[in-house]
Design an enzyme around this catalytic site. Structure first.
Site, short mmCIF file in Angstrom:
data_model
loop_
_atom_site.label_atom_id
_atom_site.label_comp_id
_atom_site.label_asym_id
_atom_site.label_seq_id
_atom_site.Cartn_x
_atom_site.Cartn_y
_atom_site.Cartn_z
CE LYS A 111 -4.48 0.59 -0.05
NZ LYS A 111 -5.50 -0.49 -0.51
P1 NAD Z 1 -12.88 7.22 -3.70
O1 NAD Z 1 -11.91 8.28 -2.87
O2 NAD Z 1 -13.09 7.07 -4.97
O3 NAD Z 1 -14.26 7.64 -2.65
C1 NAD Z 1 -14.04 7.84 -1.12
C2 NAD Z 1 -15.49 8.04 -0.67
O4 NAD Z 1 -15.54 8.07 0.70
C3 NAD Z 1 -15.98 9.54 -1.09
O5 NAD Z 1 -17.23 9.67 -1.36
C4 NAD Z 1 -15.36 10.45 0.17
O6 NAD Z 1 -16.17 11.40 -0.08
C5 NAD Z 1 -15.95 9.51 1.16
N1 NAD Z 1 -15.34 9.71 2.47
C6 NAD Z 1 -14.24 10.03 2.75
N2 NAD Z 1 -14.05 10.39 4.09
C7 NAD Z 1 -15.56 10.13 4.50
C8 NAD Z 1 -15.89 10.34 5.63
N3 NAD Z 1 -15.37 10.69 6.91
N4 NAD Z 1 -17.24 9.92 5.93
C9 NAD Z 1 -17.76 9.37 4.95
N5 NAD Z 1 -17.51 9.59 3.74
C10 NAD Z 1 -16.12 9.80 3.66
O7 NAD Z 1 -12.27 6.03 -2.98
P2 NAD Z 1 -12.72 4.43 -3.27
O8 NAD Z 1 -11.49 4.09 -4.26
O9 NAD Z 1 -14.02 4.57 -3.38
O10 NAD Z 1 -12.25 3.65 -1.88
C11 NAD Z 1 -13.27 3.57 -0.63
C12 NAD Z 1 -12.79 2.36 0.01
O11 NAD Z 1 -12.67 1.29 -0.69
C13 NAD Z 1 -11.37 2.58 0.85
O12 NAD Z 1 -11.36 1.96 2.11
C14 NAD Z 1 -10.60 1.95 -0.37
O13 NAD Z 1 -9.51 1.24 0.62
C15 NAD Z 1 -11.53 0.76 -0.70
N6 NAD Z 1 -11.07 -0.11 -1.78
C16 NAD Z 1 -10.92 0.64 -2.91
C17 NAD Z 1 -10.79 -0.20 -4.16
C18 NAD Z 1 -10.89 0.48 -5.50
O14 NAD Z 1 -10.58 -0.48 -6.47
N7 NAD Z 1 -10.59 1.73 -5.72
C19 NAD Z 1 -10.60 -1.62 -3.93
C20 NAD Z 1 -10.63 -2.34 -2.69
C21 NAD Z 1 -10.84 -1.52 -1.38
#
Ligand code: NAD
Length: 422
Positions: A111
């Site tokens: 990461k």
């Molecule tokens: P992103 O940046 O596209 O979206 C994140 C979302 O979370 C946004 O809507 C943001 O406003 C919201 N957010 C941030 N802080 C917040 C808070 N305090 N309260 C409520 N909402 C909040 O990120 P993403 O890629 O969608 O990732 C989201 C989660 O999924 C993370 O935990 C990430 O590690 C996990 N994840 C992502 C992927 C991927 O392919 N992108 C894969 C596996 C896991």
């Protein structure tokens, strides 16, 4: 050993270690082997000076943690968020290892992160941070060493800048250095949607398992970025009514169901779900304890805690985010068999599975159609879901411990077979 690992001190790292220890106890893993499997192999911290648009200079901090290199290159996302620390990144790298192990991918976990608020950077500043980070990482990464992907706060454009910076350094185009790129640059069809789509697939399997009619189910989703927004659409395709969504700015609730197409349009212009018409405002705390069938944390770690775990009113928790449930909350939820948990290492694994497909396609310069990608993704998720539920039932383990055990065992076995050099 312990002294050296103090550099990772952080509540999220402690949480990942606690989860690991539970599994190591279950596997009766000998003490010296525990440390070898548990702790990250290596970590890099870099200072990232960039020019701001106003001509001033600002230094950001960047990290990369590679958890183990036993099964192949390391793989894992890059996060841009103000709270990023080395310990958080290390925990996320550990979880990536168990996830890749569970999915049977030839990777260790990794990461990365930069402590910054991407919402407060201009596009050109974001590009400079990304390129400087990539430049600083060059001795540490490579298509056979460590391959990055998008995570919280990063996206396809960030991956394109990374790929460009690395390629310019090498003197040849190297698409396999990152995954989650735009399709036009060697990205895979279906990668952007993979994590959310996988969440939808697994929630559907979970509803079958507990005998819930998915077409009558309701969902609440925390986070409406890449994962949350695609998960919402994917669930809607199975007939689920999404009643509440929150993001970093605010939240919305409509018990009759939110118009997701309208919501996506609203978010495209307002950059938040807040203010969407025909819905009432709702906070994160309210969303988590809302009466609904499916709760999807899709934002940050440690959201379901000892404070709110007893108050949850859902039937299924689909952990789209990494580490959304603390070990203390797990203890409470383990006493609530009516709540079915799809643990993060399973629930959000669709992303890394299609990242693996993207890497394979890039290495071969041979690209697949979207149907092939989705079909192969669902097969891998199906196998993993079946393995986890079978092990959970046969051995009377929680879904989390069952999933982590499969992932951790694979890493343990690979280390045993390879032996210890010298
Ligand atoms: P992103 O940046 O596209 O979206 C994140 C979302 O979370 C946004 O809507 C943001 O406003 C919201 N957010 C941030 N802080 C917040 C808070 N305090 N309260 C409520 N909402 C909040 O990120 P993403 O890629 O969608 O990732 C989201 C989660 O999924 C993370 O935990 C990430 O590690 C996990 N994840 C992502 C992927 C991927 O392919 N992108 C894969 C596996 C896991």
């Amino acid at each position: 050993m312990m002294r050296a690992m103090e550099i990772y001190e952080h509540p999220t790292f402690r949480m990942a270690c606690q989860q690991f220890d539970l599994v190591a106890d279950h596997l009766q893993m000998p003490e010296p082997e525990r440390d070898r499997v548990k702790y990250p192999k290596r970590a890099l911290t870099v200072a990232l000076p960039i020019h701001r648009d106003d001509g001033s200079t600002k230094v950001f901090t960047g990290y990369r943690v590679q958890h183990h290199l036993t099964l192949g290159p390391t793989k894992g996302g890059l996060r841009f968020h103000p709270d990023v620390t080395l310990g958080e990144v290390a925990a996320l790298a550990m979880w990536m290892s168990w996830k890749c192990g569970l999915m049977g991918l030839p990777y260790g976990g990794a990461k990365g992160g930069v402590t910054c608020d991407p919402g407060k950077l201009s596009k050109t500043e974001l590009e400079r941070v990304t390129r400087r980070y990539t430049q600083e990482m060059i001795p540490f990464i490579g298509p056979q060493v460590d391959v990055m992907a998008p995570d919280l706060g990063t996206n396809e454009q960030v991956m394109a800048w990374m790929m460009d910076t690395y390629s310019v350094h090498v003197g040849a185009t190297v698409p396999s250095i990152v995954t989650g790129k735009p399709v036009g640059l060697g990205g895979s069809l279906g990668r952007k949607e993979a994590t959310g789509r996988g969440v939808g697939y697994l929630v559907n399997r979970a509803t079958d398992t507990i005998g819930l009619d998915i077409s009558k189910a309701t969902a609440a989703i925390q986070g409406f970025g890449n994962v949350g927004s695609v998960a919402a659409l994917s669930l809607a395709r199975y007939g689920v009514k999404v009643v509440a969504v929150t993001d970093a700015v605010g939240g919305i609730y409509n018990p009759k169901g939110l118009d997701l197409w309208g919501l996506n349009k609203h978010v495209a212009s307002a950059r938040t779900v807040a203010g969407f018409p025909e819905a009432e405002p709702i906070t994160n705390e309210q969303l988590l304890v809302l009466p609904c069938d499916i709760l999807v944390p899709a934002a940050l770690e440690r959201q379901i805690t000892a404070e709110n775990a007893a108050k949850l009113q859902c039937r299924i928790i689909a952990e789209a985010a990494n580490g959304p449930t603390t070990p203390e909350a797990d203890v409470i939820l383990n006493q609530r068999p009516e709540v079915f948990i799809i643990p993060d290492v399973l629930c959000n694994a669709g992303g890394v599975v299609v990242s693996y497909f993207e890497w394979v396609q890039d290495l071969q310069s041979f690209f697949w159609g979207e149907t092939e990608v989705v079909d192969k993704l669902f097969r891998i998720l199906e196998t993993a879901f079946t393995q986890v539920i079978t092990s959970s039932r046969k051995q009377k383990l929680s879904m989390r411990v069952a999933a982590l055990t499969i992932g951790i065992k694979r890493v343990q076995e690979a280390k045993r077979i390879r032996g210890l050099f010298p």
